[in-house]
Design a protein around this motif. Structure first.
Motif, PDB file in Angstrom:
ATOM      1  N   LEU A  65       0.913  -1.071   0.132  1.00 47.31           N
ATOM      2  CA  LEU A  65       0.298   0.269  -0.133  1.00 47.31           C
ATOM      3  C   LEU A  65       0.928   1.103   0.265  1.00 47.31           C
ATOM      4  O   LEU A  65       1.935   0.943   0.859  1.00 47.31           O
ATOM      5  N   GLU A  78      -6.499   6.792  -6.889  1.00 53.82           N
ATOM      6  CA  GLU A  78      -5.886   5.373  -6.618  1.00 53.82           C
ATOM      7  C   GLU A  78      -6.392   4.779  -5.239  1.00 53.82           C
ATOM      8  O   GLU A  78      -5.971   3.278  -5.756  1.00 53.82           O
ATOM      9  N   TRP A  79      -7.228   4.596  -5.091  1.00 63.03           N
ATOM     10  CA  TRP A  79      -8.161   3.576  -3.831  1.00 63.03           C
ATOM     11  C   TRP A  79      -8.648   2.986  -5.120  1.00 63.03           C
ATOM     12  O   TRP A  79      -8.769   1.981  -4.391  1.00 63.03           O
ATOM     13  N   VAL A  82      -5.785   0.534  -5.985  1.00 64.69           N
ATOM     14  CA  VAL A  82      -4.751  -0.370  -5.120  1.00 64.69           C
ATOM     15  C   VAL A  82      -6.444  -1.589  -4.367  1.00 64.69           C
ATOM     16  O   VAL A  82      -6.121  -2.581  -4.480  1.00 64.69           O
TER      17      VAL A  82
END
Length: 291
Positions: A65, A78-79, A82
């Protein structure tokens, strides 16, 4: 009566011509048989992929992360990437039965080998032996999200996606020659196939409000970019390395399979079942065939 027989006890020009042609055919057959083809039981030759070298060249490492996401409360695009990487890691882990290292690699190799032999055309290909598998360390990256309103249909969300990883597969098999008799000869083939790059736009289509079986539809653009790297060896004693036509054939077949399954329907909990969606797809395909 003149003697018109082709063969006689006295050598003639016609006999010499026929024997010469036969000798050339026999010589060519022996060259193919003993240099390129193989009739042994185990014609395979192992090959492997240096996955660490591939990762160093492409700058890929097992991901973690990002620090900014762990300490920054601000929302970022970006979440989603991820989350996608974590989902892909779960699939990798399940394929390896959750085991790390060599033991997990062997479980994944056996599963892929069993699947490959299950779908192979047995009349043309001998047993497929998978030597090594690299499941990669990365995941597709999505960016440039945009919303398209197609009234009266629901708004569609479109992303651009790119995927570069160390995915690779090393295998051996043989092409079977069944003439003039069954399994007359084998042409051993060793292949290593690795992913260089994949690019596409991805469209997410929400369900229709009036649909009997509401589903979330995810589809790839038919104009996606797929680049594969292949190394190959063909033959038994004399080997042909990296045949361009074989690379083109493999890339074409992988692209065709991916294009044929480029649409996925996600069943929404409580609104439809997998069986209902399958029946709906069959009805749509039947209607398309009739039209």
């Amino acid at each position: 009566m003149p003697n018109n027989y082709v063969f006689s006890l006295q050598p003639t020009f016609t006999q010499g011509l026929i024997l010469g042609q036969l000798s050339i055919l026999i010589l060519l057959g022996m060259i193919l048989k003993f240099l390129f083809l193989d009739s042994t039981q185990y014609p395979f030759e192992s090959s492997s992929v240096d996955t660490d070298l591939l990762r160093r060249k492409r700058g890929l490492e097992p991901h973690h992360l990002p620090e900014e996401l762990l300490h920054d409360n601000a929302e970022s695009a970006e979440w989603f990437n991820v989350l996608l990487r974590q989902i892909v890691d779960v699939y990798r882990s399940k394929l390896r039965d959750g085991l790390p290292g060599v033991e997990g690699d062997e479980i994944a190799r056996r599963r892929i080998e069993n699947y490959a032999n299950k779908i192979r055309p047995a009349g043309f290909l001998d047993h497929i032996e998978i030597h090594s598998v690299d499941l990669g360390v990365s995941a597709p990256e999505l960016f440039n999200a945009r919303v398209r309103q197609n009234a009266p249909s629901p708004a569609e969300t479109e992303f651009d996606a790119t995927y570069t990883d160390t995915l690779s597969l090393s295998l051996s098999t043989s092409y079977l020659f069944n003439y003039p008799m069954q399994s007359f000869a084998r042409l051993p083939i060793s292949l290593t196939i690795s992913l260089s790059q994949f690019k596409s736009s991805i469209c997410i289509i929400p369900p229709e409000i009036t649909s009997r079986t509401p589903v979330l539809t995810i589809s790839l653009s038919p104009n996606f970019v797929l680049d594969l790297s292949t190394t190959s060896l063909m033959g038994s004693r004399a080997k042909l390395a990296n045949v361009p036509k074989l690379h083109e054939l493999i890339q074409h077949q992988v692209r065709r399979i991916l294009a044929a399954s480029a649409t996925w329907k996600v069943v929404l909990p409580g609104l439809a079942s997998v069986i209902d969606v399958k029946e709906e797809i069959k009805m749509e395909m039947s209607e398309a065939d009739l039209s």
